[in-house]
Motif scaffolding. Structure first.
Motif, short mmCIF file in Angstrom:
data_model
loop_
_atom_site.label_atom_id
_atom_site.label_comp_id
_atom_site.label_asym_id
_atom_site.label_seq_id
_atom_site.Cartn_x
_atom_site.Cartn_y
_atom_site.Cartn_z
N GLN A 86 10.97 8.55 -8.58
CA GLN A 86 9.75 7.78 -8.79
C GLN A 86 9.61 6.69 -7.72
O GLN A 86 10.60 6.09 -7.28
N ALA A 87 8.38 6.44 -7.31
CA ALA A 87 8.10 5.34 -6.38
C ALA A 87 8.62 4.04 -6.97
O ALA A 87 8.40 3.75 -8.16
N TYR A 88 9.29 3.25 -6.14
CA TYR A 88 9.93 2.03 -6.65
C TYR A 88 9.63 0.80 -5.81
O TYR A 88 9.35 -0.26 -6.35
N ALA A 89 9.68 0.93 -4.49
CA ALA A 89 9.52 -0.26 -3.65
C ALA A 89 9.05 0.14 -2.25
O ALA A 89 9.34 1.23 -1.77
N SER B 263 2.59 0.16 -6.88
CA SER B 263 1.14 0.25 -6.70
C SER B 263 0.70 0.38 -5.24
O SER B 263 -0.33 1.00 -4.96
N PRO B 264 1.43 -0.19 -4.24
CA PRO B 264 0.97 -0.02 -2.85
C PRO B 264 1.20 1.37 -2.26
O PRO B 264 0.72 1.64 -1.16
N PHE B 265 1.93 2.25 -2.94
CA PHE B 265 2.30 3.52 -2.33
C PHE B 265 1.08 4.32 -1.88
O PHE B 265 1.08 4.93 -0.82
N LEU C 298 1.61 7.52 0.43
CA LEU C 298 2.84 8.06 -0.16
C LEU C 298 2.59 8.52 -1.59
O LEU C 298 1.83 7.88 -2.33
N PRO C 299 3.26 9.58 -2.02
CA PRO C 299 3.10 10.05 -3.41
C PRO C 299 3.81 9.12 -4.39
O PRO C 299 4.74 8.40 -4.03
N ALA C 300 3.39 9.16 -5.65
CA ALA C 300 4.00 8.33 -6.68
C ALA C 300 5.34 8.88 -7.13
O ALA C 300 6.15 8.16 -7.70
#
Length: 354
Positions: free
Chosen positions: A319-322, A343-345, A350-352
């Motif tokens: 999962q997207a983290y940072a 949220s900035p991904f 970039l995918p979530a």
């Protein structure tokens, strides 16, 4: 700047400045007659640079979007009264700057953790995330973050983390003066007109802003550091960082750091400085165990950065983290800034999840 850039106004299908001015005038006249679509077409080429301007002023992508929307609404409502006594560009920047100044008055300044409190002991517990929106946010690399050709700061320098952080310590009007003069290349007279001031007061504010900002900036910008490093060495450094992180090799990561390296993690105010402290934190809180982890390289604030993914046990996926931004000193990493927010991904393409 290469002389070939201006050798032919029609080179590669580009329209001449005369054609562009004529098209702009036609769109302006239609917008002043109430054509909202014409206004949208008139504004569209400048939307990106106005957003970058609002980001420099506010240090937040979210706040910049709000300020830009307010500015464009005011511009639409006022376009019928635009008399052309200044350029359209100057008029739009006046409206956007004043929208930002109003935003600055009603919310706390944006900072990075190193400006919020002292460094922590890596053996102590992490502080809780702050829910108050006080942190600078990462900015996706974009050609829209333009600086004027004769500006003091080049385009990517003007969105580097250190520069954005230094700007946030300035009073609002000093901040506006420095950006308008040194990044966007407006004259003292133009800035005075924008801010309803005098050229003398603008020059005085600029001098004070220079003294404050230069105390906070490193001797060399990240853009100068990256040029000196060269593409090949930078690629090696980025590849080595990704490899060490994904393998969980703390020793290899620490070997890439300067002695006084720092790691920060907004919105957590806790931060650490020094190789030993960073090592202890990474080993104890981040890279322990054999869980999958991934980094996808991007560019943020004109600096090497990564979308960081961590393993979600329940969903059994990454999962997207940072968004993690590196600040370099020569060929070593001076600072790791991990913006712990997924949220900035999307802004970075970039995918979530992976």
């Amino acid at each position: 700047m290469s002389s070939t850039r201006h050798s032919s106004p029609h080179l590669n299908g580009m329209t001449s400045s005369t054609d562009t001015t004529t098209q702009e005038q036609v769109l302006l006249e239609r917008a002043q007659a109430g054509d909202e679509q014409a206004f949208g077409r008139l504004i569209q080429p400048r939307r990106g640079e106005l957003h970058a301007h609002c980001y420099r002023m506010l240090g937040s992508v979210h706040d910049a979007e709000d300020a830009l929307q307010e500015a464009l609404l005011r511009a639409w409502r006022g376009v019928a009264r635009f008399e052309g006594r200044s350029s359209l560009r100057s008029w739009l920047y006046t409206i956007a700057t004043n929208a930002c100044l109003r935003a600055i008055e009603r919310r706390p300044e944006r900072v990075l953790p190193v400006d919020y409190g002292p460094a922590a002991d890596p053996h102590d517990e992490l502080a809780d995330r702050l829910t108050e929106q006080i942190w600078i946010e990462p900015y996706p690399d974009t050609v829209d973050a333009l600086a004027a050709p004769a500006a003091r700061y080049e385009a990517r320098e003007s969105v580097e983390l250190a520069f954005i952080a230094a700007l946030q310590h300035l009073p609002g009007r000093q901040r506006a003066v420095l950006i308008l003069r040194d990044v966007l290349g407006f004259s003292a007279r133009e800035v005075a007109d924008m801010l309803e001031a005098t050229p003398v007061s603008v020059d005085s504010a600029l001098q004070r802003a220079h003294r404050s900002v230069e105390r906070r900036l490193p001797a060399r910008s990240q853009q100068a550091t990256l040029r000196a490093l060269g593409d090949e060495r930078l690629s090696e450094l980025v590849g080595g960082y990704v490899d060490a992180w994904e393998r969980g090799d703390v020793d290899a990561l620490v070997a890439m750091l300067t002695q006084d390296a720092r790691i920060t993690m907004p919105p957590i105010p806790t931060w650490y400085t020094g190789q030993n402290a960073v090592r202890a934190f990474l080993a104890g809180h981040v890279l322990g165990g054999d869980r999958p982890r991934r980094l996808l390289p991007v560019i943020a604030n004109g600096q090497p950065a990564f979308g960081q993914y961590r393993w979600d046990v329940a969903r059994r996926r990454l999962q997207a983290y940072a968004i993690t931004v590196l600040t370099l000193d020569g060929d070593r990493i001076q600072e790791i800034t991990a913006f712990l927010d997924a949220s900035p991904f999307a802004r970075f393409g970039l995918p979530a999840q992976l």
